[in-house]
Each structure stands twice: as structure tokens, then as C-alpha cells.
Design a protein around this motif. Structure first.
Motif, PDB file in Angstrom:
ATOM      1  N   ILE A  67       7.513   1.485   2.661  1.00 50.87           N
ATOM      2  CA  ILE A  67       6.730   2.663   3.039  1.00 50.87           C
ATOM      3  C   ILE A  67       6.442   2.604   4.541  1.00 50.87           C
ATOM      4  CG2 ILE A  67       4.594   3.956   2.659  1.00 50.87           C
ATOM      5  CD1 ILE A  67       6.442   3.911   0.207  1.00 50.87           C
ATOM      6  N   ASP A  68       6.841   3.678   5.245  1.00 48.97           N
ATOM      7  CA  ASP A  68       6.654   3.758   6.699  1.00 48.97           C
ATOM      8  C   ASP A  68       5.437   4.581   7.094  1.00 48.97           C
ATOM      9  OD1 ASP A  68       9.124   2.415   7.164  1.00 48.97           O
ATOM     10  OD2 ASP A  68      10.174   4.308   6.823  1.00 48.97           O
ATOM     11  N   GLY A  69       4.898   5.365   6.156  1.00 47.29           N
ATOM     12  CA  GLY A  69       3.757   6.212   6.481  1.00 47.29           C
ATOM     13  C   GLY A  69       3.205   6.861   5.226  1.00 47.29           C
ATOM     14  N   VAL A  70       1.984   7.400   5.370  1.00 47.15           N
ATOM     15  CA  VAL A  70       1.310   8.055   4.253  1.00 47.15           C
ATOM     16  C   VAL A  70       0.865   9.443   4.717  1.00 47.15           C
ATOM     17  CG1 VAL A  70      -0.644   7.970   2.657  1.00 47.15           C
ATOM     18  CG2 VAL A  70       0.477   5.841   3.355  1.00 47.15           C
ATOM     19  N   ALA A  71       1.191  10.464   3.937  1.00 47.72           N
ATOM     20  CA  ALA A  71       0.720  11.834   4.176  1.00 47.72           C
ATOM     21  C   ALA A  71      -0.260  12.171   3.065  1.00 47.72           C
ATOM     22  CB  ALA A  71       1.885  12.811   4.173  1.00 47.72           C
ATOM     23  N   VAL A  72      -1.346  12.843   3.425  1.00 48.50           N
ATOM     24  CA  VAL A  72      -2.376  13.140   2.425  1.00 48.50           C
ATOM     25  C   VAL A  72      -2.931  14.545   2.651  1.00 48.50           C
ATOM     26  CG1 VAL A  72      -4.201  12.046   3.794  1.00 48.50           C
ATOM     27  CG2 VAL A  72      -4.492  12.298   1.317  1.00 48.50           C
ATOM     28  N   ALA A  73      -3.203  15.238   1.541  1.00 48.68           N
ATOM     29  CA  ALA A  73      -3.794  16.569   1.614  1.00 48.68           C
ATOM     30  C   ALA A  73      -5.223  16.461   2.132  1.00 48.68           C
ATOM     31  CB  ALA A  73      -3.783  17.228   0.239  1.00 48.68           C
ATOM     32  N   VAL A  74      -5.573  17.356   3.074  1.00 46.87           N
ATOM     33  CA  VAL A  74      -6.921  17.352   3.646  1.00 46.87           C
ATOM     34  C   VAL A  74      -7.716  18.596   3.251  1.00 46.87           C
ATOM     35  CG1 VAL A  74      -6.309  15.842   5.575  1.00 46.87           C
ATOM     36  CG2 VAL A  74      -6.109  18.322   5.843  1.00 46.87           C
TER      37      VAL A  74
ATOM     38  N   LEU B 181     -10.492  15.481  -2.959  1.00 47.20           N
ATOM     39  CA  LEU B 181     -10.080  15.184  -1.585  1.00 47.20           C
ATOM     40  C   LEU B 181     -10.585  13.818  -1.138  1.00 47.20           C
ATOM     41  CD1 LEU B 181     -10.585  18.697   0.008  1.00 47.20           C
ATOM     42  CD2 LEU B 181      -8.416  17.466  -0.209  1.00 47.20           C
ATOM     43  N   ARG B 182     -11.825  13.529  -1.471  1.00 46.29           N
ATOM     44  CA  ARG B 182     -12.413  12.243  -1.073  1.00 46.29           C
ATOM     45  C   ARG B 182     -11.626  11.086  -1.677  1.00 46.29           C
ATOM     46  NH1 ARG B 182     -18.385  11.579  -2.920  1.00 46.29           N
ATOM     47  NH2 ARG B 182     -17.219  11.198  -4.798  1.00 46.29           N
ATOM     48  N   ILE B 183     -11.233  11.219  -2.945  1.00 45.65           N
ATOM     49  CA  ILE B 183     -10.467  10.157  -3.609  1.00 45.65           C
ATOM     50  C   ILE B 183      -9.090  10.010  -2.963  1.00 45.65           C
ATOM     51  CG2 ILE B 183      -9.333   9.518  -5.788  1.00 45.65           C
ATOM     52  CD1 ILE B 183     -11.860  10.871  -7.145  1.00 45.65           C
ATOM     53  N   GLY B 184      -8.414  11.142  -2.734  1.00 45.81           N
ATOM     54  CA  GLY B 184      -7.090  11.096  -2.109  1.00 45.81           C
ATOM     55  C   GLY B 184      -7.131  10.525  -0.701  1.00 45.81           C
ATOM     56  N   LEU B 185      -8.114  10.953   0.085  1.00 50.44           N
ATOM     57  CA  LEU B 185      -8.230  10.472   1.469  1.00 50.44           C
ATOM     58  C   LEU B 185      -8.582   8.987   1.513  1.00 50.44           C
ATOM     59  CD1 LEU B 185     -10.035  13.579   2.935  1.00 50.44           C
ATOM     60  CD2 LEU B 185      -7.808  12.711   3.679  1.00 50.44           C
ATOM     61  N   ALA B 186      -9.501   8.553   0.659  1.00 56.06           N
ATOM     62  CA  ALA B 186      -9.869   7.138   0.634  1.00 56.06           C
ATOM     63  C   ALA B 186      -8.688   6.272   0.213  1.00 56.06           C
ATOM     64  CB  ALA B 186     -11.058   6.923  -0.301  1.00 56.06           C
ATOM     65  N   THR B 187      -7.940   6.741  -0.774  1.00 49.13           N
ATOM     66  CA  THR B 187      -6.759   5.999  -1.231  1.00 49.13           C
ATOM     67  C   THR B 187      -5.719   5.918  -0.119  1.00 49.13           C
ATOM     68  OG1 THR B 187      -7.146   6.686  -3.513  1.00 49.13           O
ATOM     69  CG2 THR B 187      -4.921   5.917  -2.963  1.00 49.13           C
ATOM     70  N   ALA B 188      -5.439   7.050   0.512  1.00 49.04           N
ATOM     71  CA  ALA B 188      -4.447   7.082   1.597  1.00 49.04           C
ATOM     72  C   ALA B 188      -4.865   6.171   2.748  1.00 49.04           C
ATOM     73  CB  ALA B 188      -4.259   8.510   2.092  1.00 49.04           C
ATOM     74  N   LYS B 189      -6.138   6.236   3.113  1.00 45.92           N
ATOM     75  CA  LYS B 189      -6.641   5.396   4.203  1.00 45.92           C
ATOM     76  C   LYS B 189      -6.524   3.922   3.837  1.00 45.92           C
ATOM     77  CE  LYS B 189      -8.844   4.645   8.085  1.00 45.92           C
ATOM     78  NZ  LYS B 189      -8.151   4.743   9.337  1.00 45.92           N
ATOM     79  N   GLY B 190      -6.889   3.575   2.602  1.00 44.00           N
ATOM     80  CA  GLY B 190      -6.790   2.190   2.159  1.00 44.00           C
ATOM     81  C   GLY B 190      -5.355   1.677   2.155  1.00 44.00           C
ATOM     82  N   LEU B 191      -4.430   2.494   1.643  1.00 48.28           N
ATOM     83  CA  LEU B 191      -3.017   2.087   1.625  1.00 48.28           C
ATOM     84  C   LEU B 191      -2.456   1.987   3.035  1.00 48.28           C
ATOM     85  CD1 LEU B 191      -1.732   4.185  -1.418  1.00 48.28           C
ATOM     86  CD2 LEU B 191      -2.223   1.725  -1.345  1.00 48.28           C
TER      87      LEU B 191
END
Length: 186
Positions: A56-63, A71-81
Motif C-alpha cells: 500500500i502506497d497511500g490511503v484515500a478517505v471520504a471526508v 466519517l469519524r470512523i473512516g477518517l480515524a481508520t485511514a489516519k491510523g493505517l
């Protein structure tokens, strides 16, 4: 390879993009919450696509806009990964990502994201050959007001997003210029 995460509505979606090819995708609307299903879906997708975390070279996440909790769950997961894998992260606006499903469509595209109590986050887009143009920036209004405005403008419109599903009867019965996106593109 890019990992994409979408949790702005009841639908949870994760995908892997390698170069210009969709390598894997998992989209589901279940009774489970995003906090219960997001990480297992990511792990399952990586396993089934035979992709290692190191690829994995990068993570894209819906904002968003959309469900605050989702959104909070998706953003926290993306940030953590992103932190754990030491890769960059990028935010993608949900209505714009929905409009990208309609490359080559000549109609205007109206994304409607449910904002509760009859309100929607609306955005209006159009494809100009291979370029997506924004005709109306994202705004919040009652769904009926958005439909009234688009009807007065008198141009063909295709609707997508969870707010369009909630207002399907209003949209389909309103104008012959209005149509719903196919179920796979909502």
C-alpha cells in the motif's frame, strides 16, 4: 497501490487501486456499524486480493459531507493505517467521488447526501469531455427546494447519493427531465 475508504453513509466501501486498475472492491450495507465492519473488510479484501500491507502506497478517505459517526470512523481508520504503514493520506469529497461514476454522461449530475429531517447536502456537476466541472458547490437545503430549483432550470439531471434514495418518489414523479442513477451507481 492505493487503499480507498468510504464510510460517509450507511454503505461501507473499501477498494484497492493499482495504477489505473481497480484491483479489488468491497461495498456492503449491513446492519453492523462501520466500527464493527470496516477493519475486517479491509483485512478480507487485502487477503482475497493477495495484497500485503507493505504494497500500500497511500490511503484515500471520504471526508463527507455525511454521517458524522461514519466519517469519524473512516477518517480515524485511514489516519491510523496511514501512520502505521508510513504512507500519505488524502481526503476525497463524497459528492465529487459520486459524480466520478458518471464519466461520459451528458446530463447534469446532482448528488444528494442525506442530512436528516428532509434536508440534503447537494452538489451539481457536469462532465465536459474528460473534465468534471462543478456547477453548484455543495450546499445544504431541504430536498424539495433543491428539486424545485433544478426543475426551474429545465435541464436533464441524474440523481445519486443516499439522499436521492430517500427522496426517490419525489424525484421520479417530479419531472421527465429527472432520472435516478442505476442502483450500482447510487
Amino acid at each position: 497501490m492505493l487503499l480507498a475508504i468510504e464510510t460517509s453513509s450507511l454503505v461501507s466501501s473499501v477498494a484497492l487501486l493499482h495504477d489505473d486498475t481497480l484491483r479489488a472492491e468491497l461495498t456492503i450495507q449491513a446492519r453492523l456499524t462501520h466500527s464493527e465492519q470496516l477493519m475486517p473488510h479491509i483485512a478480507d479484501m487485502l487477503d482475497k486480493a493477495s495484497v500485503k500491507k507493505s504494497q500500500i502506497d497511500g490511503v484515500a478517505v471520504a471526508v463527507g459531507p455525511g454521517s458524522f459517526t461514519g466519517l469519524r470512523i473512516g477518517l480515524a481508520t485511514a489516519k491510523g493505517l496511514s501512520f502505521a504503514w508510513n504512507v500519505p493520506i488524502v481526503g476525497v469529497t463524497t459528492p465529487v467521488s459520486l459524480a466520478w461514476n458518471f464519466v461520459g454522461v451528458s446530463d447534469r449530475i446532482c448528488t444528494l447526501i442525506d442530512a436528516q429531517k428532509g434536508n440534503v447536502y447537494a452538489g451539481v456537476y457536469r462532465w465536459d469531455r474528460t473534465k468534471l466541472t462543478t456547477e453548484k458547490e455543495i450546499y445544504i437545503a431541504p430536498r424539495t427546494e433543491v428539486l424545485d430549483t433544478l426543475e426551474r432550470e429545465g435541464q436533464p439531471v441524474v440523481f445519486c447519493g443516499d439522499g436521492s434514495l430517500k427522496g426517490r418518489r419525489d424525484i421520479e414523479g417530479r419531472s421527465p427531465l429527472f432520472r435516478m442513477a442505476p442502483p450500482t451507481m447510487v
